[in-house]
Design a protein around this motif. Structure first.
Motif, PDB file in Angstrom:
ATOM      1  N   ASP A  50      -7.530 -16.292  -6.197  1.00 20.31           N
ATOM      2  CA  ASP A  50      -8.533 -16.382  -5.132  1.00 20.31           C
ATOM      3  C   ASP A  50      -8.363 -15.282  -4.095  1.00 20.31           C
ATOM      4  O   ASP A  50      -9.349 -14.766  -3.569  1.00 20.31           O
ATOM      5  CB  ASP A  50      -8.480 -17.757  -4.466  1.00 20.31           C
ATOM      6  CG  ASP A  50      -9.273 -18.809  -5.233  1.00 20.31           C
ATOM      7  OD1 ASP A  50      -9.960 -18.460  -6.222  1.00 20.31           O
ATOM      8  OD2 ASP A  50      -9.213 -19.990  -4.844  1.00 20.31           O
ATOM      9  N   MET A  51      -7.138 -14.914  -3.789  1.00 18.74           N
ATOM     10  CA  MET A  51      -6.935 -13.833  -2.814  1.00 18.74           C
ATOM     11  C   MET A  51      -7.399 -12.500  -3.382  1.00 18.74           C
ATOM     12  O   MET A  51      -7.928 -11.663  -2.649  1.00 18.74           O
ATOM     13  CB  MET A  51      -5.485 -13.773  -2.352  1.00 18.74           C
ATOM     14  CG  MET A  51      -5.089 -14.931  -1.444  1.00 18.74           C
ATOM     15  SD  MET A  51      -6.319 -15.376  -0.180  1.00 18.74           S
ATOM     16  CE  MET A  51      -6.601 -13.834   0.660  1.00 18.74           C
ATOM     17  N   ASN A  52      -7.226 -12.285  -4.675  1.00 17.74           N
ATOM     18  CA  ASN A  52      -7.761 -11.066  -5.284  1.00 17.74           C
ATOM     19  C   ASN A  52      -9.282 -11.019  -5.130  1.00 17.74           C
ATOM     20  O   ASN A  52      -9.855  -9.965  -4.833  1.00 17.74           O
ATOM     21  CB  ASN A  52      -7.379 -10.982  -6.757  1.00 17.74           C
ATOM     22  CG  ASN A  52      -5.965 -10.504  -6.955  1.00 17.74           C
ATOM     23  OD1 ASN A  52      -5.369  -9.892  -6.085  1.00 17.74           O
ATOM     24  ND2 ASN A  52      -5.409 -10.798  -8.124  1.00 17.74           N
ATOM     25  N   ARG A  53      -9.935 -12.169  -5.324  1.00 15.53           N
ATOM     26  CA  ARG A  53     -11.394 -12.223  -5.148  1.00 15.53           C
ATOM     27  C   ARG A  53     -11.780 -11.959  -3.697  1.00 15.53           C
ATOM     28  O   ARG A  53     -12.736 -11.236  -3.433  1.00 15.53           O
ATOM     29  CB  ARG A  53     -11.926 -13.567  -5.620  1.00 15.53           C
ATOM     30  CG  ARG A  53     -11.867 -13.715  -7.122  1.00 15.53           C
ATOM     31  CD  ARG A  53     -12.426 -15.028  -7.568  1.00 15.53           C
ATOM     32  NE  ARG A  53     -12.291 -15.173  -9.007  1.00 15.53           N
ATOM     33  CZ  ARG A  53     -12.120 -16.320  -9.623  1.00 15.53           C
ATOM     34  NH1 ARG A  53     -12.080 -17.445  -8.929  1.00 15.53           N
ATOM     35  NH2 ARG A  53     -12.001 -16.375 -10.926  1.00 15.53           N
ATOM     36  N   ALA A  54     -11.066 -12.571  -2.762  1.00 19.32           N
ATOM     37  CA  ALA A  54     -11.372 -12.375  -1.336  1.00 19.32           C
ATOM     38  C   ALA A  54     -11.216 -10.900  -0.960  1.00 19.32           C
ATOM     39  O   ALA A  54     -12.071 -10.343  -0.264  1.00 19.32           O
ATOM     40  CB  ALA A  54     -10.465 -13.251  -0.469  1.00 19.32           C
ATOM     41  N   GLY A  57     -11.398  -8.363  -2.977  1.00 20.06           N
ATOM     42  CA  GLY A  57     -12.473  -7.620  -3.632  1.00 20.06           C
ATOM     43  C   GLY A  57     -13.779  -7.679  -2.855  1.00 20.06           C
ATOM     44  O   GLY A  57     -14.538  -6.714  -2.823  1.00 20.06           O
ATOM     45  N   LEU A  58     -14.020  -8.816  -2.203  1.00 21.99           N
ATOM     46  CA  LEU A  58     -15.249  -8.984  -1.426  1.00 21.99           C
ATOM     47  C   LEU A  58     -15.159  -8.375  -0.026  1.00 21.99           C
ATOM     48  O   LEU A  58     -16.164  -7.921   0.523  1.00 21.99           O
ATOM     49  CB  LEU A  58     -15.598 -10.473  -1.313  1.00 21.99           C
ATOM     50  CG  LEU A  58     -16.041 -11.147  -2.612  1.00 21.99           C
ATOM     51  CD1 LEU A  58     -16.068 -12.663  -2.447  1.00 21.99           C
ATOM     52  CD2 LEU A  58     -17.404 -10.620  -3.044  1.00 21.99           C
ATOM     53  N   ALA A  59     -13.962  -8.408   0.570  1.00 24.88           N
ATOM     54  CA  ALA A  59     -13.795  -7.905   1.947  1.00 24.88           C
ATOM     55  C   ALA A  59     -12.454  -7.189   2.062  1.00 24.88           C
ATOM     56  O   ALA A  59     -11.517  -7.692   2.679  1.00 24.88           O
ATOM     57  CB  ALA A  59     -13.875  -9.067   2.943  1.00 24.88           C
ATOM     58  N   PRO A  60     -12.348  -5.997   1.475  1.00 21.38           N
ATOM     59  CA  PRO A  60     -11.065  -5.291   1.452  1.00 21.38           C
ATOM     60  C   PRO A  60     -10.568  -4.837   2.820  1.00 21.38           C
ATOM     61  O   PRO A  60      -9.398  -4.499   2.960  1.00 21.38           O
ATOM     62  CB  PRO A  60     -11.328  -4.084   0.541  1.00 21.38           C
ATOM     63  CG  PRO A  60     -12.802  -3.901   0.546  1.00 21.38           C
ATOM     64  CD  PRO A  60     -13.403  -5.256   0.779  1.00 21.38           C
ATOM     65  N   GLN A  61     -11.404  -4.874   3.830  1.00 20.28           N
ATOM     66  CA  GLN A  61     -10.998  -4.452   5.167  1.00 20.28           C
ATOM     67  C   GLN A  61     -10.273  -5.558   5.935  1.00 20.28           C
ATOM     68  O   GLN A  61      -9.716  -5.303   7.001  1.00 20.28           O
ATOM     69  CB  GLN A  61     -12.224  -3.987   5.967  1.00 20.28           C
ATOM     70  CG  GLN A  61     -13.157  -5.100   6.407  1.00 20.28           C
ATOM     71  CD  GLN A  61     -14.070  -5.684   5.319  1.00 20.28           C
ATOM     72  OE1 GLN A  61     -14.021  -5.293   4.156  1.00 20.28           O
ATOM     73  NE2 GLN A  61     -14.901  -6.623   5.702  1.00 20.28           N
ATOM     74  N   THR A  62     -10.216  -6.777   5.412  1.00 21.80           N
ATOM     75  CA  THR A  62      -9.666  -7.923   6.135  1.00 21.80           C
ATOM     76  C   THR A  62      -8.153  -8.004   5.953  1.00 21.80           C
ATOM     77  O   THR A  62      -7.663  -8.367   4.884  1.00 21.80           O
ATOM     78  CB  THR A  62     -10.347  -9.226   5.678  1.00 21.80           C
ATOM     79  OG1 THR A  62     -11.769  -9.050   5.750  1.00 21.80           O
ATOM     80  CG2 THR A  62      -9.920 -10.397   6.547  1.00 21.80           C
ATOM     81  N   ALA A  63      -7.430  -7.698   6.996  1.00 22.25           N
ATOM     82  CA  ALA A  63      -5.968  -7.606   6.933  1.00 22.25           C
ATOM     83  C   ALA A  63      -5.307  -8.927   6.557  1.00 22.25           C
ATOM     84  O   ALA A  63      -4.349  -8.943   5.779  1.00 22.25           O
ATOM     85  CB  ALA A  63      -5.421  -7.107   8.273  1.00 22.25           C
TER      86      ALA A  63
END
Length: 161
Positions: A93-97, A99-105
């Motif tokens: 799930d974190m890989n998906r997150a 992938g969707l919002a790579p700027q989110t630290a």
């Protein structure tokens, strides 16, 4: 020495509480950042505190099915998986997150927790490096990375953090 995920979380929380109770400007800045970055997960945790974990996961899975491009939903479901110590599902799930919002630290920090739970501290440090690159003033990321260095017995790097 290999720590369990629960031991790791305990160390992080205990240290964060000690740090947050310190009356310095850095602590105040960190506390204000935490309240804004944890608002989604904190509100979710309070709202679902009495819900059995399987129901929590089912509800999140239904919300994801309805909103497959909402990175925060993957983040929240990963947090639920982490509570169950299901590190592989949380990692997915974190890989998906990411992938969707790579700027989110915070997503990199959460994936680092997945790696730490799976015993891959080198990868955890890599993700924490990325989280720190994206948000260099976040004390939690820096502290978690120092714990990773300690687990790798790289004490000099831990002291640098």
């Amino acid at each position: 020495m290999k720590l369990s995920y629960k031991q790791f979380v305990f160390i992080v929380i205990a240290s964060a509480v000690a740090f947050a109770s310190c009356p310095t400007a850095d602590a105040q800045r960190w506390k204000s950042k935490q309240s804004s970055s944890d608002s989604v997960s904190g509100a979710f945790a309070r709202a679902t505190a009495d819900i059995p974990r399987d129901a929590e996961l089912d509800g999140l899975s239904q919300r994801i099915a309805a909103n497959p491009n909402d990175s925060d939903l993957y983040y929240l479901r990963a947090a639920a998986y982490l509570k169950q110590e299901n590190f592989m599902a949380a990692h997915r799930d974190m890989n998906r997150a990411i992938g969707l919002a790579p700027q989110t630290a915070i997503y990199y920090s959460q994936r680092a927790a997945c790696y730490a739970g799976m015993g891959s501290n080198e990868r955890a440090i890599g993700d924490l490096d990325e989280a720190i690159r994206r948000d260099p003033t976040n004390a939690e990321f820096i502290f978690r990375r120092s714990i990773g260095y300690i687990l790798l017995r790289n004490y000099s790097k831990a002291l640098e953090d």
